[in-house]
Design a protein around this motif. Sequence first.
Motif, PDB file in Angstrom:
ATOM      1  N   SER A 117       0.864  -1.185   0.000  1.00 24.56           N
ATOM      2  CA  SER A 117       0.000   0.000   0.000  1.00 24.56           C
ATOM      3  C   SER A 117       0.895   1.228   0.000  1.00 24.56           C
ATOM      4  N   THR A 118       0.352   2.348  -0.412  1.00 23.20           N
ATOM      5  CA  THR A 118       1.141   3.573  -0.482  1.00 23.20           C
ATOM      6  C   THR A 118       1.650   3.965   0.901  1.00 23.20           C
ATOM      7  N   GLN A 119       2.944   4.260   0.977  1.00 27.11           N
ATOM      8  CA  GLN A 119       3.580   4.626   2.238  1.00 27.11           C
ATOM      9  C   GLN A 119       3.860   6.128   2.260  1.00 27.11           C
ATOM     10  N   ASN A 120       3.609   6.759   3.391  1.00 27.43           N
ATOM     11  CA  ASN A 120       3.861   8.190   3.558  1.00 27.43           C
ATOM     12  C   ASN A 120       5.049   8.395   4.501  1.00 27.43           C
ATOM     13  N   TYR A 121       5.983   9.242   4.103  1.00 27.91           N
ATOM     14  CA  TYR A 121       7.202   9.436   4.868  1.00 27.91           C
ATOM     15  C   TYR A 121       7.509  10.921   5.029  1.00 27.91           C
ATOM     16  N   THR A 122       8.406  11.204   5.964  1.00 25.65           N
ATOM     17  CA  THR A 122       8.922  12.556   6.172  1.00 25.65           C
ATOM     18  C   THR A 122      10.437  12.484   6.290  1.00 25.65           C
ATOM     19  N   ALA A 123      11.116  13.350   5.591  1.00 28.48           N
ATOM     20  CA  ALA A 123      12.568  13.497   5.703  1.00 28.48           C
ATOM     21  C   ALA A 123      12.867  14.915   6.136  1.00 28.48           C
ATOM     22  N   SER A 124      14.053  15.134   6.677  1.00 23.45           N
ATOM     23  CA  SER A 124      14.444  16.481   7.089  1.00 23.45           C
ATOM     24  C   SER A 124      15.721  16.902   6.380  1.00 23.45           C
ATOM     25  N   VAL A 125      15.851  18.201   6.166  1.00 29.30           N
ATOM     26  CA  VAL A 125      17.029  18.784   5.520  1.00 29.30           C
ATOM     27  C   VAL A 125      17.431  20.033   6.296  1.00 29.30           C
ATOM     28  N   SER A 126      18.696  20.398   6.191  1.00 32.31           N
ATOM     29  CA  SER A 126      19.197  21.592   6.862  1.00 32.31           C
ATOM     30  C   SER A 126      19.018  22.798   5.960  1.00 32.31           C
ATOM     31  N   VAL A 142      18.194  26.276  10.320  1.00 28.30           N
ATOM     32  CA  VAL A 142      16.808  25.854  10.497  1.00 28.30           C
ATOM     33  C   VAL A 142      16.635  24.470   9.857  1.00 28.30           C
ATOM     34  N   THR A 143      15.832  23.623  10.475  1.00 28.16           N
ATOM     35  CA  THR A 143      15.551  22.305   9.923  1.00 28.16           C
ATOM     36  C   THR A 143      14.244  22.334   9.145  1.00 28.16           C
ATOM     37  N   GLY A 144      14.290  21.876   7.928  1.00 29.56           N
ATOM     38  CA  GLY A 144      13.093  21.796   7.101  1.00 29.56           C
ATOM     39  C   GLY A 144      12.631  20.366   6.950  1.00 29.56           C
ATOM     40  N   THR A 145      11.364  20.176   6.702  1.00 30.80           N
ATOM     41  CA  THR A 145      10.818  18.832   6.503  1.00 30.80           C
ATOM     42  C   THR A 145      10.240  18.703   5.092  1.00 30.80           C
ATOM     43  N   ILE A 146      10.372  17.521   4.557  1.00 37.96           N
ATOM     44  CA  ILE A 146       9.835  17.210   3.232  1.00 37.96           C
ATOM     45  C   ILE A 146       8.980  15.951   3.355  1.00 37.96           C
ATOM     46  N   ASN A 147       7.716  16.068   3.020  1.00 31.35           N
ATOM     47  CA  ASN A 147       6.817  14.922   3.041  1.00 31.35           C
ATOM     48  C   ASN A 147       6.762  14.297   1.652  1.00 31.35           C
ATOM     49  N   PHE A 148       6.785  12.979   1.603  1.00 32.85           N
ATOM     50  CA  PHE A 148       6.704  12.306   0.318  1.00 32.85           C
ATOM     51  C   PHE A 148       6.031  10.947   0.480  1.00 32.85           C
ATOM     52  N   SER A 149       5.582  10.394  -0.637  1.00 31.80           N
ATOM     53  CA  SER A 149       4.898   9.108  -0.636  1.00 31.80           C
ATOM     54  C   SER A 149       5.559   8.168  -1.620  1.00 31.80           C
ATOM     55  N   VAL A 150       5.416   6.875  -1.330  1.00 34.96           N
ATOM     56  CA  VAL A 150       5.934   5.837  -2.224  1.00 34.96           C
ATOM     57  C   VAL A 150       4.793   4.875  -2.542  1.00 34.96           C
ATOM     58  N   ALA A 151       4.424   4.802  -3.799  1.00 33.72           N
ATOM     59  CA  ALA A 151       3.358   3.904  -4.240  1.00 33.72           C
ATOM     60  C   ALA A 151       3.954   2.669  -4.908  1.00 33.72           C
ATOM     61  N   ASN A 152       3.100   1.738  -5.227  1.00 35.31           N
ATOM     62  CA  ASN A 152       3.514   0.503  -5.882  1.00 35.31           C
ATOM     63  C   ASN A 152       3.767   0.783  -7.365  1.00 35.31           C
ATOM     64  N   ALA A 153       5.024   0.674  -7.777  1.00 34.97           N
ATOM     65  CA  ALA A 153       5.376   1.038  -9.148  1.00 34.97           C
ATOM     66  C   ALA A 153       4.697   0.134 -10.169  1.00 34.97           C
ATOM     67  N   ASP A 154       4.584  -1.150  -9.871  1.00 38.97           N
ATOM     68  CA  ASP A 154       3.899  -2.040 -10.816  1.00 38.97           C
ATOM     69  C   ASP A 154       2.467  -1.580 -11.062  1.00 38.97           C
ATOM     70  N   THR A 155       1.789  -1.152  -9.995  1.00 35.05           N
ATOM     71  CA  THR A 155       0.413  -0.673 -10.128  1.00 35.05           C
ATOM     72  C   THR A 155       0.360   0.626 -10.922  1.00 35.05           C
ATOM     73  N   LEU A 156       1.281   1.535 -10.623  1.00 32.23           N
ATOM     74  CA  LEU A 156       1.322   2.805 -11.352  1.00 32.23           C
ATOM     75  C   LEU A 156       1.521   2.561 -12.846  1.00 32.23           C
ATOM     76  N   PHE A 157       2.465   1.696 -13.157  1.00 34.26           N
ATOM     77  CA  PHE A 157       2.816   1.496 -14.558  1.00 34.26           C
ATOM     78  C   PHE A 157       1.743   0.755 -15.342  1.00 34.26           C
TER      79      PHE A 157
END
Length: 411
Positions: free
Chosen positions: A331-340, A345-360
């Motif tokens: 299932s699609t996974q939701n994640y957060t990463a941080s960058v300087s 100041v610390t910034g956050t980036i939200n991103f998702s990872v879906a099933n590539a086979d399903t997308l394609f």
Amino acid sequence: MKTQYFFKGVCIYLLVLTLFACGGGGGGSSSSSTSSNTPTPDTPVPIPDYISSNIAPNAISFSVQKSSDNSVNIPYVSVTICQPGTSQCQTVGNIILDTGSSGLRVLSSALGSLQLNTQTNNNLPVLECASFLSGLTWGPVKTADIKMSSEVASAIPIQVIGDSDYLSAPNSYCNGLPPLQDTTTLKANGILGVSLLISDNQDYFSCSGTQNATCTAITQTASLQVKNPVAAFAANNNGLVMQTPAISPAGASSATGTLYFGVDTQSNNSSSGASIIPTNSIGLFTTTFNGLSFSRSFIDSGSNGLFFPAGSQSTVLKACSLSAGFYCPSSTQNYTASVSLRNNVTGTINFSVANADTLFASNNYAYSNLAGTQQGQFDWGLPFFFGKTVFFGISGKSSANAGTGPYYGYK
């Protein structure tokens, strides 16, 4: 530029033209490979080359769309190439917009009858070998005017690949890598490299003999190297901005965005309110994700996915059964990463990872949640761009709000 090419019905893993791979300085990527148990792709259907629209004097459109070879998540633009100081020009479409490399590289076959002078060293032609993990581009360095909307980079060095006078790269000079010398291998008519760096810092040679096959390595000063055309504009030359629309989690058949030249030079390229990520001298910064820090991180429109190590998420981010090199969670996974960011100041980036086979399996060619495996670094590829305005500050050039490059920014 790291691209794992997916053709509808087959996924071929291919690392193409990464600034940070080799030759240009910076980090490395995982080894390239080709899936050997996938079916043969359908015969490509010719599709007209994408030609950019002029949005403003300092802006053109770009498009992520279906191409003749059915690859996905590739942004295309067009550029006009001219004999310096003349009106003898050729507009070339289907040029990959790549913020992970520097310089314009164009197939000779796309130039028509345009005649460009070859750069020389001691009266011998200068050739460049741009080496990357999956292959190389080989060809003469020529001088051209590059035009996009009202902006002109006058008499700058570009690389012409697939030139009939310089067909084969000598293996002893170019590591024996596979050539990327035509539309079949390059998947485009060329590459517009508009990274944070001005010059490409690749390998140069002066050559003679039949097919100019006898070559001697030479050192080219920065001014003679293939260079980022934006840095050579008379104005709006301190960076660029990519504005890409948000798309559905299921993807989109196409997506059209705007490429603005300059940062904080016009009302349409203001960095006010953007999160600014300072980088080191070669355009790398640190991403913290999944409890690990990746100091070799970069933002690259030429990468068609987000590429990073799964680490402790490997039981969730499983390898795909059909789409080699991509992740296929159940299932699609939701994640957060941080960058300087700037000013500690610390910034956050939200991103998702879906099933590539399903997308394609869809009829779409633009995806905001496509991701794949990468060792030792974090490649924020094209999915990062959707729904954002992303800034690129060229090294050594300043802007009113964002400061002096190199830096990335986003909002």
